[in-house]
Design a protein around this motif. Sequence first.
Motif, PDB file in Angstrom:
ATOM      1  N   ILE A   1      -1.861   6.384  -5.696  1.00  0.00           N
ATOM      2  CA  ILE A   1      -3.327   6.341  -5.652  1.00  0.00           C
ATOM      3  C   ILE A   1      -3.828   7.113  -6.858  1.00  0.00           C
ATOM      4  O   ILE A   1      -3.578   8.314  -6.991  1.00  0.00           O
ATOM      5  CB  ILE A   1      -3.860   6.954  -4.349  1.00  0.00           C
ATOM      6  CG1 ILE A   1      -3.464   6.087  -3.153  1.00  0.00           C
ATOM      7  CG2 ILE A   1      -5.378   7.132  -4.402  1.00  0.00           C
ATOM      8  CD1 ILE A   1      -3.824   6.682  -1.807  1.00  0.00           C
TER       9      ILE A   1
ATOM     10  N   CYS B   1     -12.362   4.427  -2.421  1.00  0.00           N
ATOM     11  CA  CYS B   1     -12.061   4.232  -3.847  1.00  0.00           C
ATOM     12  C   CYS B   1     -10.949   3.226  -4.088  1.00  0.00           C
ATOM     13  O   CYS B   1     -10.823   2.719  -5.200  1.00  0.00           O
ATOM     14  CB  CYS B   1     -11.750   5.566  -4.521  1.00  0.00           C
ATOM     15  SG  CYS B   1     -10.081   6.185  -4.259  1.00  0.00           S
ATOM     16  N   ILE B   2     -10.118   2.931  -3.060  1.00  0.00           N
ATOM     17  CA  ILE B   2      -9.041   1.974  -3.311  1.00  0.00           C
ATOM     18  C   ILE B   2      -9.393   0.606  -2.781  1.00  0.00           C
ATOM     19  O   ILE B   2      -8.630  -0.327  -2.977  1.00  0.00           O
ATOM     20  CB  ILE B   2      -7.708   2.436  -2.687  1.00  0.00           C
ATOM     21  CG1 ILE B   2      -7.794   2.540  -1.179  1.00  0.00           C
ATOM     22  CG2 ILE B   2      -7.265   3.747  -3.278  1.00  0.00           C
ATOM     23  CD1 ILE B   2      -6.475   2.894  -0.504  1.00  0.00           C
TER      24      ILE B   2
ATOM     25  N   CYS C   1      -7.187   6.919  -8.110  1.00  0.00           N
ATOM     26  CA  CYS C   1      -8.637   7.118  -8.188  1.00  0.00           C
ATOM     27  C   CYS C   1      -9.062   8.482  -7.645  1.00  0.00           C
ATOM     28  O   CYS C   1     -10.235   8.859  -7.762  1.00  0.00           O
ATOM     29  CB  CYS C   1      -9.375   6.004  -7.451  1.00  0.00           C
ATOM     30  SG  CYS C   1      -8.907   5.829  -5.711  1.00  0.00           S
TER      31      CYS C   1
ATOM     32  N   ASN D   1       0.820  -1.216   0.000  1.00  0.00           N
ATOM     33  CA  ASN D   1       0.000   0.000   0.000  1.00  0.00           C
ATOM     34  C   ASN D   1       0.856   1.269   0.000  1.00  0.00           C
ATOM     35  O   ASN D   1       0.574   2.240   0.707  1.00  0.00           O
ATOM     36  CB  ASN D   1      -0.949   0.017   1.205  1.00  0.00           C
ATOM     37  CG  ASN D   1      -1.999  -1.066   1.139  1.00  0.00           C
ATOM     38  OD1 ASN D   1      -2.516  -1.372   0.068  1.00  0.00           O
ATOM     39  ND2 ASN D   1      -2.305  -1.663   2.268  1.00  0.00           N
TER      40      ASN D   1
END
Length: 224
Positions: free
Chosen positions: A147, A223-224, A149, A143
């Motif tokens: 990102i 969103c992720i 999104c 992670n």
Amino acid sequence: MSLIAKKYVSYLILLLVIGCQQEIDINEGTNPNTNSNNSETTNYYKRVGMYDGSFDDLIDNASCFSVELPVSLKANGIALTIEEINDYQLVETIFNQSSIDDDTIGFNFPITIFNYDYTQSTITNQEKLDDLTTNCGQLITSNLSAITCVDLVYPIKISLFNIGNDQASIITIINDQELYGFTSSLSNNEVYSINYPINVLVNNTDSIEIIDDSEFKSIINDCI
């Protein structure tokens, strides 16, 4: 500068320091929008600011970097020169000729790549490219990758305070690269606060207003 002017300038500096301290709150955690270099919010903003190399995954199979064009390669053994982004369609057409073969890309090395941290690297062989692809997979698993999104609507302003020397400042960020640079270079003595509200685009849809760190993290998590 006259004595009155000097006093006026000193007064403005004092107001800036006090204002930033009130906005940030030196004791991280007292103000929920105050962040350090290792906070979850900082990680999210850093990842939003990372270079997005996913647009050319068809040829490099890695979203953490992209290949500089023009580049010469072989798609399933067929020689091509990719001059611009629209030429990726040539590769896709070759890949779509059969549904049962293994689609392969072979670059004519050396190639130049743009990394997630906005640096450039020269790759001289397939082994080095494979290493980068493996590292990209590890970033995704941990992670720590970009990102994609959520996009910020710039400019945004950040209140920054250095605990070590009691210096306060307001920073204006105008693009993703500046955001990544800011979040990556924070020292252990620095705390900051985003000057909300800000606007974001989620999956390239309409702009959404964000009022604090908690709402920002919630939208990211959704969103992720």
